[in-house]
Design a protein around this motif. Structure first.
Motif, PDB file in Angstrom:
ATOM      1  N   GLY A  22     -16.411 -18.415  21.780  1.00 57.30           N
ATOM      2  CA  GLY A  22     -17.357 -19.004  20.839  1.00 57.30           C
ATOM      3  C   GLY A  22     -18.622 -18.248  20.757  1.00 57.30           C
ATOM      4  N   TRP A  23     -19.200 -18.169  22.310  1.00 63.76           N
ATOM      5  CA  TRP A  23     -20.515 -17.509  22.412  1.00 63.76           C
ATOM      6  C   TRP A  23     -20.451 -15.961  22.367  1.00 63.76           C
ATOM      7  CZ3 TRP A  23     -25.004 -19.488  22.727  1.00 63.76           C
ATOM      8  CH2 TRP A  23     -25.531 -20.728  23.493  1.00 63.76           C
ATOM      9  N   ILE A  24     -19.087 -15.287  22.666  1.00 60.16           N
ATOM     10  CA  ILE A  24     -18.926 -14.110  22.297  1.00 60.16           C
ATOM     11  C   ILE A  24     -18.990 -13.784  20.859  1.00 60.16           C
ATOM     12  CG2 ILE A  24     -17.182 -12.061  22.623  1.00 60.16           C
ATOM     13  CD1 ILE A  24     -16.516 -13.341  25.546  1.00 60.16           C
ATOM     14  N   GLY A  25     -18.350 -14.642  20.174  1.00 59.58           N
ATOM     15  CA  GLY A  25     -18.410 -14.156  18.732  1.00 59.58           C
ATOM     16  C   GLY A  25     -19.913 -14.120  18.261  1.00 59.58           C
ATOM     17  N   ARG A  26     -20.449 -15.157  18.636  1.00 57.26           N
ATOM     18  CA  ARG A  26     -22.045 -15.180  18.037  1.00 57.26           C
ATOM     19  C   ARG A  26     -22.741 -14.059  19.019  1.00 57.26           C
ATOM     20  NH1 ARG A  26     -26.120 -18.546  15.929  1.00 57.26           N
ATOM     21  NH2 ARG A  26     -24.645 -20.230  15.723  1.00 57.26           N
ATOM     22  N   PHE A  27     -22.682 -13.782  20.125  1.00 53.27           N
ATOM     23  CA  PHE A  27     -23.349 -12.784  20.648  1.00 53.27           C
ATOM     24  C   PHE A  27     -23.188 -11.437  19.673  1.00 53.27           C
ATOM     25  CE2 PHE A  27     -23.361 -15.197  24.878  1.00 53.27           C
ATOM     26  CZ  PHE A  27     -24.893 -15.698  24.505  1.00 53.27           C
ATOM     27  N   LEU A  28     -21.866 -11.070  19.664  1.00 54.85           N
ATOM     28  CA  LEU A  28     -21.552  -9.644  19.028  1.00 54.85           C
ATOM     29  C   LEU A  28     -22.222  -9.588  17.579  1.00 54.85           C
ATOM     30  CD1 LEU A  28     -17.960  -9.356  20.079  1.00 54.85           C
ATOM     31  CD2 LEU A  28     -20.016  -8.158  20.833  1.00 54.85           C
ATOM     32  N   ALA A  29     -21.814 -10.879  16.829  1.00 52.86           N
ATOM     33  CA  ALA A  29     -22.434 -11.020  15.510  1.00 52.86           C
ATOM     34  C   ALA A  29     -23.939 -10.757  15.172  1.00 52.86           C
ATOM     35  CB  ALA A  29     -22.191 -12.030  14.625  1.00 52.86           C
ATOM     36  N   GLN A  30     -24.562 -10.981  16.520  1.00 54.34           N
ATOM     37  CA  GLN A  30     -26.044 -11.064  16.450  1.00 54.34           C
ATOM     38  C   GLN A  30     -26.491  -9.555  17.121  1.00 54.34           C
ATOM     39  OE1 GLN A  30     -28.387 -12.866  14.730  1.00 54.34           O
ATOM     40  NE2 GLN A  30     -26.453 -14.089  14.063  1.00 54.34           N
ATOM     41  N   GLY A  31     -25.617  -8.778  17.128  1.00 59.50           N
ATOM     42  CA  GLY A  31     -25.984  -7.184  17.651  1.00 59.50           C
ATOM     43  C   GLY A  31     -26.349  -7.049  19.074  1.00 59.50           C
ATOM     44  N   GLN A  32     -25.683  -7.965  19.623  1.00 56.23           N
ATOM     45  CA  GLN A  32     -25.928  -7.807  21.299  1.00 56.23           C
ATOM     46  C   GLN A  32     -24.706  -7.172  21.877  1.00 56.23           C
ATOM     47  OE1 GLN A  32     -28.720  -9.690  22.689  1.00 56.23           O
ATOM     48  NE2 GLN A  32     -28.935  -9.884  20.434  1.00 56.23           N
ATOM     49  N   ASP A  33     -25.003  -6.514  23.169  1.00 55.33           N
ATOM     50  CA  ASP A  33     -23.924  -6.028  24.070  1.00 55.33           C
ATOM     51  C   ASP A  33     -23.215  -6.874  24.792  1.00 55.33           C
ATOM     52  OD1 ASP A  33     -24.132  -3.114  23.175  1.00 55.33           O
ATOM     53  OD2 ASP A  33     -25.922  -2.921  24.248  1.00 55.33           O
ATOM     54  N   VAL A  34     -22.152  -7.076  24.870  1.00 56.47           N
ATOM     55  CA  VAL A  34     -21.615  -8.260  25.567  1.00 56.47           C
ATOM     56  C   VAL A  34     -20.642  -7.689  26.725  1.00 56.47           C
ATOM     57  CG1 VAL A  34     -19.912 -10.625  25.364  1.00 56.47           C
ATOM     58  CG2 VAL A  34     -21.599  -9.780  23.656  1.00 56.47           C
ATOM     59  N   ILE A  35     -20.816  -8.183  27.793  1.00 51.30           N
ATOM     60  CA  ILE A  35     -20.085  -7.852  29.204  1.00 51.30           C
ATOM     61  C   ILE A  35     -19.361  -9.092  29.353  1.00 51.30           C
ATOM     62  CG2 ILE A  35     -19.711  -6.950  31.391  1.00 51.30           C
ATOM     63  CD1 ILE A  35     -22.303  -5.367  30.709  1.00 51.30           C
ATOM     64  N   ALA A  36     -17.872  -9.177  29.465  1.00 47.10           N
ATOM     65  CA  ALA A  36     -17.191 -10.639  29.650  1.00 47.10           C
ATOM     66  C   ALA A  36     -16.643 -10.580  30.824  1.00 47.10           C
ATOM     67  CB  ALA A  36     -16.290 -10.881  28.580  1.00 47.10           C
ATOM     68  N   PHE A  37     -16.185 -11.511  31.529  1.00 48.44           N
ATOM     69  CA  PHE A  37     -15.357 -11.644  32.637  1.00 48.44           C
ATOM     70  C   PHE A  37     -14.911 -12.926  32.947  1.00 48.44           C
ATOM     71  CE2 PHE A  37     -14.848 -13.388  37.083  1.00 48.44           C
ATOM     72  CZ  PHE A  37     -13.901 -12.421  37.553  1.00 48.44           C
ATOM     73  N   ASP A  38     -13.261 -12.879  33.017  1.00 53.08           N
ATOM     74  CA  ASP A  38     -12.511 -14.285  33.204  1.00 53.08           C
ATOM     75  C   ASP A  38     -11.258 -13.707  33.831  1.00 53.08           C
ATOM     76  OD1 ASP A  38     -12.008 -17.029  31.344  1.00 53.08           O
ATOM     77  OD2 ASP A  38     -10.555 -16.408  32.641  1.00 53.08           O
ATOM     78  N   PRO A  39     -11.007 -14.386  35.155  1.00 51.95           N
ATOM     79  CA  PRO A  39      -9.989 -13.878  35.939  1.00 51.95           C
ATOM     80  C   PRO A  39      -8.601 -14.361  35.197  1.00 51.95           C
ATOM     81  CG  PRO A  39     -10.861 -15.780  36.815  1.00 51.95           C
ATOM     82  CD  PRO A  39     -11.848 -15.397  35.632  1.00 51.95           C
ATOM     83  N   ALA A  40      -8.381 -15.305  34.249  1.00 54.06           N
ATOM     84  CA  ALA A  40      -7.224 -15.468  33.634  1.00 54.06           C
ATOM     85  C   ALA A  40      -6.383 -14.240  33.020  1.00 54.06           C
ATOM     86  CB  ALA A  40      -7.411 -16.667  32.496  1.00 54.06           C
ATOM     87  N   GLU A  41      -5.179 -14.257  33.327  1.00 47.61           N
ATOM     88  CA  GLU A  41      -4.246 -13.232  32.717  1.00 47.61           C
ATOM     89  C   GLU A  41      -4.237 -13.379  31.188  1.00 47.61           C
ATOM     90  OE1 GLU A  41       0.046 -11.364  33.684  1.00 47.61           O
ATOM     91  OE2 GLU A  41      -0.949 -12.847  35.043  1.00 47.61           O
ATOM     92  N   GLY A  42      -4.391 -12.297  30.588  1.00 46.34           N
ATOM     93  CA  GLY A  42      -4.647 -12.085  28.890  1.00 46.34           C
ATOM     94  C   GLY A  42      -5.768 -12.558  28.502  1.00 46.34           C
ATOM     95  N   ALA A  43      -6.925 -12.688  29.301  1.00 47.14           N
ATOM     96  CA  ALA A  43      -8.065 -13.577  28.834  1.00 47.14           C
ATOM     97  C   ALA A  43      -8.686 -12.328  27.618  1.00 47.14           C
ATOM     98  CB  ALA A  43      -8.967 -13.519  29.914  1.00 47.14           C
ATOM     99  N   GLU A  44      -8.657 -11.043  28.081  1.00 49.54           N
ATOM    100  CA  GLU A  44      -9.200 -10.097  26.999  1.00 49.54           C
ATOM    101  C   GLU A  44      -8.592 -10.191  25.709  1.00 49.54           C
ATOM    102  OE1 GLU A  44      -9.909  -6.146  28.763  1.00 49.54           O
ATOM    103  OE2 GLU A  44     -10.702  -5.117  26.786  1.00 49.54           O
ATOM    104  N   GLU A  45      -7.333 -10.114  25.688  1.00 44.94           N
ATOM    105  CA  GLU A  45      -6.603  -9.807  24.364  1.00 44.94           C
ATOM    106  C   GLU A  45      -6.928 -11.184  23.539  1.00 44.94           C
ATOM    107  OE1 GLU A  45      -2.266  -9.804  24.873  1.00 44.94           O
ATOM    108  OE2 GLU A  45      -2.066  -9.880  22.674  1.00 44.94           O
TER     109      GLU A  45
END
Lengths: 314, 314
Positions: B18-41
């Motif tokens: 949810g945060w990523i959606g907001r940050f991207l919509a607000q023109g931010q550069d977002v770097i994400a990390f989550d160790p779970a498999e398939g997280a990026e997709e």
């Protein structure tokens, strides 16, 4: 009942006047009685003020402010009515005495709905000749816009009369919620009261101002509750597994001491904090102007709810 | 901070995404990390699904789903970030271990906001080298639409950092509510929890189904709370005298036993009632479709609130 009925409204305070606005907009003939001086003028002013919003919501055929008559006795008000809505002050002795008069003078099959928020139908029915047609029909302010009405029968309530009452309220564009068991405060007020108590504690303990507490609802849960209520909101917060996942993940939080369990003492200090908080939040805008804005907003919001969430079964 | 920042998102469950959606919509550069498999997709799918609604809400200049990068270590995610949002599971040991890593690898003046609903900032700050920039920043689902974020500092929080955090959240179109005292559950969840407990009792006691409880909110208080919250709603219900009259008239009801004072036991029976109630209410519509409808509704409702109630100071 046909779509056009003669409806008697007994007691014309905020709630009684709200009913009158709704009944008139829905094309009913309304006969009102209230012994207070100036009652008729106040009612006619309120109805005239909100009529533009009622037009936006959609008037029934033939709806007119002119179909309101004020009479000078309760007997006159109820004798020809198909439907009677009682809205006298929330005191058991006053309610029971008025209902006894209604019982004596109304047609035996006229339905009597009481707007009481805190007295049970069984209590209101005691000692009446025709108790089977007396029900609790508890509305929400502003009655001319908000569709919820809680219907609760008492021990003597006749199922057929409850069905007739439900059909009548549906015919005037309401959402009747028939509550199966009598319980103090019915349902919606209990839910509101729970939130209200906690909000008062938070203000009392200096955690937030009243305006901040309002914002904590408006910009978060309030936006969701207006569409789908607390349960379905959490169902969606649980991801694909819905409520099942939600309860597994957040169920244990129920046992945390997150809410004060008792109502706070309404001390003079707390009262002043709450009153000043609201007055300062509202600023210089008179209440009547705030009401106009609220009404315009609610009319548009109702359209939205209808467009996006029409499948509710009640 | 300028309007464009590099924001790190640690943990990409429902809230992180949810945060990523907001940050991207607000023109931010977002770097994400989550160790779970398939997280990026999963994240990219969620963002793509809600992007049309984010467009309706209004994208910031240059906003793009392409400005999201997934990296494979926490260190990489936070080292160049101006702002870090932590959303790992709600367990104190996990949160503290992740915050210790963030503390070590982030720039010393990067602000760290934790999405925790139940752990205090003071607890999260313990043992860190730069505790002054760690705050609670608790959002509401769906984070990409709902504007409320509760900001709570701990004992070590630096006022300047809190001001920077508040300005940052405002710059991404949120309504930050700065809570002056640390308290379990913050504010909004306590209010929700109070209502939720009572709703569970009413279902448990067989008074209403979950769908009926939802309707009792949707068609009554929910419509009003979305606009003005519980306090100002009651201020208007008091007539010209506002909250002063309201408290005189309805204050005594606080002492009535209208609400159960304790949380109900989440028995297997109650759980099933609640789960089945929601599943039957939602019918055959998949959760993702309900979410789309909810989002479309909320976007329009937010516009309405903005038009009709723009003067809120938070």
């Amino acid at each position: 009942m046909s779509n056009t009925n003669t409806v008697a409204v007994i007691g014309t305070g905020v709630i009684g006047n709200g009913w009158i606005g709704r009944f008139l907009a829905q094309g009913q003939d309304v006969i009102a009685f209230d012994p207070a001086e100036g009652a008729e003028e106040r009612t006619r002013n309120v109805v005239a003020q909100v009529w533009p919003e009622l037009e936006k919501l959609g008037l029934a055929e033939g709806a007119s402010q002119d179909r309101l008559t004020f009479v000078s006795t309760l007997e006159e008000a109820v004798q020809s009515a198909d439907f009677i809505q009682e809205n006298v002050p929330e005191r058991e002795d006053i309610k029971k005495s008025v209902l006894t008069s209604i019982d004596q003078h109304a047609k035996p099959d006229a339905i009597v709905g009481s707007s009481t928020s805190g007295i049970t139908a069984t209590t209101l029915q005691e000692g009446l000749q025709h108790p089977g047609r007396v029900i609790v029909a508890h509305p929400f302010n502003p009655v001319y816009i908000l569709p919820l009405v809680e219907l609760v029968g008492g021990r003597a309530t006749d199922d057929v009369q409850m069905e007739r009452a439900k059909a009548f309220y549906q015919s005037i564009q309401m959402k009747p919620l028939v509550i199966k068991k009598e319980i103090e405060g019915h349902v919606a007020d209990r839910l509101m009261e729970a939130l209200w108590r906690e909000a008062l504690h938070l203000v009392n303990d200096g955690i937030v101002t009243t305006e901040e507490a309002d914002a904590a609802i408006i910009y978060g849960a309030g936006l969701r509750w207006a569409q789908m209520g607390p349960f379905l909101t959490f169902h969606l917060a649980g991801g694909e597994q819905g409520m099942r996942h939600m309860l597994e993940q957040f169920g244990p939080a129920l046992k945390k001491p997150w809410t004060k369990l008792e109502a706070p003492e309404l001390t003079k200090d707390l009262k002043e904090k709450v009153i000043e908080g609201c007055e300062s939040h509202a600023g210089d805008v008179p209440i009547s102007e705030l009401e106009d804005k609220r009404n315009e907003f609610l009319v548009k919001l109702l359209d939205l709810v209808e467009d996006y969430w029409p499948q509710s079964k009640i």
